[in-house]
Design a protein around this motif. Structure first.
Motif, short mmCIF file in Angstrom:
data_model
loop_
_atom_site.label_atom_id
_atom_site.label_comp_id
_atom_site.label_asym_id
_atom_site.label_seq_id
_atom_site.Cartn_x
_atom_site.Cartn_y
_atom_site.Cartn_z
N PRO A 89 0.81 -1.22 0.00
CA PRO A 89 0.00 0.00 0.00
C PRO A 89 0.85 1.27 0.00
CG PRO A 89 -0.87 -1.57 1.60
CD PRO A 89 0.45 -2.11 1.13
N GLN A 90 2.04 1.23 0.61
CA GLN A 90 2.91 2.41 0.58
C GLN A 90 3.33 2.74 -0.85
OE1 GLN A 90 3.29 -0.13 3.03
NE2 GLN A 90 5.01 0.51 4.30
N ASP A 91 3.47 1.72 -1.68
CA ASP A 91 3.84 1.95 -3.08
C ASP A 91 2.71 2.70 -3.80
OD1 ASP A 91 6.17 0.54 -2.55
OD2 ASP A 91 5.37 -1.36 -3.32
N VAL A 92 1.46 2.38 -3.46
CA VAL A 92 0.32 3.10 -4.05
C VAL A 92 0.43 4.59 -3.70
CG1 VAL A 92 -2.19 3.42 -4.02
CG2 VAL A 92 -1.23 1.11 -3.97
N ILE A 93 0.71 4.88 -2.43
CA ILE A 93 0.84 6.28 -1.99
C ILE A 93 1.95 6.97 -2.78
CG2 ILE A 93 1.41 7.78 -0.04
CD1 ILE A 93 0.20 5.69 1.81
N ALA A 94 3.10 6.30 -2.91
CA ALA A 94 4.24 6.90 -3.62
C ALA A 94 3.88 7.19 -5.08
CB ALA A 94 5.45 5.96 -3.54
N ILE A 95 3.20 6.25 -5.74
CA ILE A 95 2.86 6.46 -7.16
C ILE A 95 1.79 7.53 -7.31
CG2 ILE A 95 1.84 5.36 -9.22
CD1 ILE A 95 3.28 2.75 -8.30
N GLU A 96 0.80 7.53 -6.41
CA GLU A 96 -0.24 8.57 -6.48
C GLU A 96 0.36 9.96 -6.38
OE1 GLU A 96 -3.88 8.44 -6.88
OE2 GLU A 96 -2.95 6.73 -7.88
N GLN A 97 1.43 10.09 -5.59
CA GLN A 97 2.05 11.42 -5.42
C GLN A 97 2.68 11.94 -6.70
OE1 GLN A 97 4.40 10.68 -1.93
NE2 GLN A 97 2.75 11.27 -0.53
N THR A 98 2.99 11.05 -7.66
CA THR A 98 3.55 11.52 -8.93
C THR A 98 2.47 12.09 -9.84
OG1 THR A 98 3.27 9.47 -10.21
CG2 THR A 98 5.24 9.62 -8.83
N LEU A 99 1.21 11.81 -9.57
CA LEU A 99 0.08 12.27 -10.38
C LEU A 99 0.16 11.78 -11.83
CD1 LEU A 99 0.00 15.97 -9.10
CD2 LEU A 99 -1.38 14.06 -8.25
N GLN A 100 0.93 10.71 -12.11
CA GLN A 100 1.13 10.22 -13.46
C GLN A 100 0.13 9.15 -13.86
OE1 GLN A 100 3.67 11.29 -15.74
NE2 GLN A 100 3.58 12.88 -14.18
N PHE A 101 -0.45 8.49 -12.89
CA PHE A 101 -1.20 7.29 -13.18
C PHE A 101 -2.68 7.51 -12.87
CE2 PHE A 101 -2.73 2.99 -11.87
CZ PHE A 101 -2.64 2.40 -13.13
N LYS A 102 -3.56 7.18 -13.85
CA LYS A 102 -4.99 7.46 -13.70
C LYS A 102 -5.83 6.19 -13.63
CE LYS A 102 -4.05 11.86 -14.18
NZ LYS A 102 -3.87 12.59 -12.92
N GLY A 103 -5.16 5.04 -13.64
CA GLY A 103 -5.90 3.77 -13.59
C GLY A 103 -6.09 3.28 -12.16
N THR A 104 -6.22 1.97 -12.01
CA THR A 104 -6.37 1.37 -10.67
C THR A 104 -5.12 0.54 -10.35
OG1 THR A 104 -7.50 -0.53 -11.64
CG2 THR A 104 -8.89 1.25 -10.78
N TYR A 105 -5.09 0.03 -9.14
CA TYR A 105 -3.94 -0.73 -8.67
C TYR A 105 -4.32 -2.18 -8.38
CZ TYR A 105 -1.68 3.76 -8.04
OH TYR A 105 -1.15 4.98 -8.27
#
Ligand code: ZN
Ligand code: ZN
Lengths: 199, 199
Positions: A89-105
């Motif tokens: 779940p921490q990886d989700v937080i890290a990726i969301e912070q880049t604002l690059q990804f608009k799909g799901t996990y």
């Protein structure tokens, strides 16, 4: 050691936190007792609530107190059709912070590690297989850690996707080999996302 | 940030601990959620118990859940007749670890600091005066920190003792000036105790 059983129990309990040894645990206990009992009670309540009520999202397995997490319950994220596979779940937080990804996990909650009894079922790949079959998946982005286990897990999942004729990519340059995804700065992660290649 | 309000509340709550920033707080929250929920629940309970039930010893003011702390309820410690005055409960723990002192303590829970509204009553010197008058006190050992405020507090208390003709000593060499008592190793503290001089 403090001549108060309740304080001794508190010091011992603090040592279950990562990076907290005997001396830090004692400082934490006395700091709250001396200066911030209200903060201590809030932490007690927050711990109780989280430990008792946090479960896993039915769709992506990340931590949530709801049936579906905030991302999986957002129709525009589902419609996007991309699924990013991460280990934690921490990886989700890290990726969301880049604002690059608009799909799901899809959160594996670990990686394949037969020696530790972590097989495909333990990392939720039965649930993932269902998503590949049922959902309109456009692309699976493999964002497991660039470690031996993370690479092996990515390879295994790419084979699953290939059987369904679903495009898979692996996040690429910018992520130092042997590093842990959650500690990488947003800029580097952005590069890794935009520079992803076929797997 | 985590897309779970309960996790966000837990991360915020962890930041009330000394030395814990945003990143450490997040690691603590996920570490418990992923690997040790039982430990998290124990910590929640220990925090609740300590914050609600720890009060101050009626005789020495240190933290305890009882009327009297373990030291003050030991008749042989009382009969010893020596009182060691310290600033904090952690100082009691540090001195007890040297096994040098067999008397009782008086814990100021701070030091004189008029600018912060800490006068004689705030550091319990009214209670201390009663002990000087009522108990058979042989010697008062001043073990406040060797800081400006600690020295001023020691001086003030020595004047109180002089009026009652009670011998006062100050712990001496071995304690680095400007240091904090609770961080000093037991060996140095032992030297400071055995080398104490009249004040
Ligand atoms: Zn989800
Ligand atoms: Zn006491």
């Amino acid at each position: 050691m403090s001549f108060s059983p309740l304080i001794d129990e508190l010091v011992v309990a603090f040592k279950c936190l990562p990076g907290v040894g005997a001396k830090s645990a004692q400082r934490m206990a006395f700091s709250l007792l001396e200066r911030n009992r209200e903060g201590g009670l809030k932490l007690s309540q927050a711990l109780h609530n989280a430990m008792e009520h946090i479960s896993n999202c039915e769709q992506c397995r990340t931590f949530t107190e709801s049936k579906l997490c905030g991302i999986c319950s957002n129709p525009s994220r589902i419609d996007n059709g991309d699924i990013c596979v991460v280990e934690s779940p921490q990886d989700v937080i890290a990726i969301e912070q880049t604002l690059q990804f608009k799909g799901t996990y899809f959160v594996l909650m670990g990686h394949l590690s037969p020696i530790d009894g972590m097989g495909p079922a333990e990392i939720g790949l039965d649930v993932f297989q269902q998503r590949l079959t049922q959902d309109a998946v456009k692309e699976v982005i493999l964002a497991t850690n660039p470690t031996v286990e993370g690479e092996a897990t990515a390879h295994y999942i790419s084979q699953m996707c290939k059987k369904q004729n679903i495009k898979t990519t692996r996040i690429a340059h910018g992520v130092p080999v042997g590093g842990e995804l959650e500690y990488i700065d947003g800029n580097t992660l952005t590069h890794a996302f935009t520079g992803r290649r076929d797997f």
